[in-house]
Write an enzyme that holds these catalytic residues in place. Structure first.
Site, PDB file in Angstrom:
ATOM      1  N   ASP A   1       3.398 -12.451   6.477  1.00 38.83           N
ATOM      2  CA  ASP A   1       2.946 -11.073   6.367  1.00 38.83           C
ATOM      3  C   ASP A   1       1.750 -10.904   7.310  1.00 38.83           C
ATOM      4  O   ASP A   1       1.381 -11.840   8.034  1.00 38.83           O
ATOM      5  CB  ASP A   1       2.574 -10.763   4.918  1.00 38.83           C
TER       6      ASP A   1
ATOM      7  N   HIS B   1       6.313  -8.253   7.646  1.00 41.88           N
ATOM      8  CA  HIS B   1       5.388  -7.130   7.545  1.00 41.88           C
ATOM      9  C   HIS B   1       6.013  -5.840   8.060  1.00 41.88           C
ATOM     10  O   HIS B   1       6.561  -5.795   9.170  1.00 41.88           O
ATOM     11  CB  HIS B   1       4.116  -7.407   8.347  1.00 41.88           C
TER      12      HIS B   1
ATOM     13  N   HIS C   1      -1.325 -11.446   0.823  1.00 40.24           N
ATOM     14  CA  HIS C   1      -2.421 -10.695   0.211  1.00 40.24           C
ATOM     15  C   HIS C   1      -2.197 -10.594  -1.286  1.00 40.24           C
ATOM     16  O   HIS C   1      -1.111 -10.919  -1.793  1.00 40.24           O
ATOM     17  CB  HIS C   1      -2.492  -9.283   0.817  1.00 40.24           C
TER      18      HIS C   1
ATOM     19  N   HIS D   1      -2.006  -4.772  -2.157  1.00 41.22           N
ATOM     20  CA  HIS D   1      -0.963  -3.811  -2.529  1.00 41.22           C
ATOM     21  C   HIS D   1       0.279  -4.600  -2.928  1.00 41.22           C
ATOM     22  O   HIS D   1       0.338  -5.820  -2.742  1.00 41.22           O
ATOM     23  CB  HIS D   1      -0.630  -2.837  -1.392  1.00 41.22           C
TER      24      HIS D   1
END
Length: 274
Positions: free
Chosen positions: A8, A60, A104, A115
């Site tokens: 990502d 991503h 993340h 998120h």
């Protein structure tokens, strides 16, 4: 050994806000180069440690961010969308282990650019366990008996990974100050860290167990507003909560739950934020 890498962008060092991860923004090209470099450090180290095959899945946004002309020449790249399994496209039982790079934290938690899939998701659950992208992807790996050996991202992501996957190796390339700021390692330093942690993760592979998903899981997604839930509820087989923006789906296995999640979040993005 055959290694699968899902990469990502939000967890890459130096990438701290939307200008680095949105292809329409002015720092995006810089982000691509740093992302590609981080992938190469892990790939090179994996080959040095005896891996015979490394497959990288660009995970991503539109999933076409990695600069293929700059990647290690022995790597195979999965690029572009639409992918039936998105961030874990191509992952199957033939892999000895997986590495999640540039990851993340999940929605509604501390972490740089936190998120879950889309910014309209508040919480996502498998049965009663709250999960983010990291957890859902680890469950898919676990379905195939593949352990997640390495997770790289910020310090909060490392905590999330260690809570989910006992024994996982984590590489902290930046430390959160806020959702859009961090203390970042330079690319040179992050590269050295990633090489070291890849060696450590591969050496530790036998001691990490796959994150086995539950049988017949119930997927539940809590959205930011009710309009998003209404769009997601258009998918057959879903149920909507009359009192909250939450949609549930009874899946036959984690693969069906994952594809249902992709459909529901894609539908939810059709809601105008007004």
């Amino acid at each position: 050994m055959k290694l699968y890498i899902s990469i990502d962008m939000e967890g890459i060092t130096g990438l701290v806000d939307n200008t680095f991860v949105d292809s329409r923004q002015y720092n995006y090209t810089r982000g691509q180069h740093i992302m590609t470099d981080e992938a190469n450090h892990v790939i090179r180290s994996a080959f040095d440690e005896g891996c015979k095959e490394v497959i990288v899945n660009d995970s991503h946004s539109k999933m076409n961010n990695l600069l293929i002309e700059k990647l290690h020449p022995e790597t195979q790249l999965i690029s572009g969308d639409v992918k039936p399994f998105s961030m874990v496209q191509g992952l199957d039982a033939s892999f000895s282990g997986a590495a999640f790079l540039g990851y993340h934290t999940r929605a509604a938690t501390k972490g740089v650019l936190s998120h879950t899939m889309i910014f309209g998701v508040r919480n996502m659950y498998i049965n009663d366990r709250v999960i983010g992208e990291l957890g859902f992807n680890a469950y898919v790996a676990g379905h195939y008996g593949v352990p997640v050996l390495l997770v790289a991202g910020d310090d909060e992501t490392a905590i999330e990974a260690e809570e989910l996957i006992p024994g996982v190796t984590t590489a902290i390339v930046k430390k959160r100050i806020s959702r859009t700021s961090a203390i970042c390692l330079t690319p040179e330093k992050s590269g050295l860290l990633l090489q070291e942690k890849t060696k450590e993760a591969l050496a530790n592979a036998a001691r990490v167990k796959p994150l086995v998903p539950p049988d017949h899981p119930v997927l539940k997604i809590e959205f930011a507003n009710y309009g998003q839930a209404e769009w997601a509820h258009l998918m057959p087989g879903t149920m909507i909560d009359e009192n909250s923006p939450t949609v549930t789906f009874q899946a036959k296995d984690i693969l069906e739950a994952y594809r249902a999640m992709l459909v529901m979040t894609e539908l939810a993005m059709r809601t105008a934020f007004c």
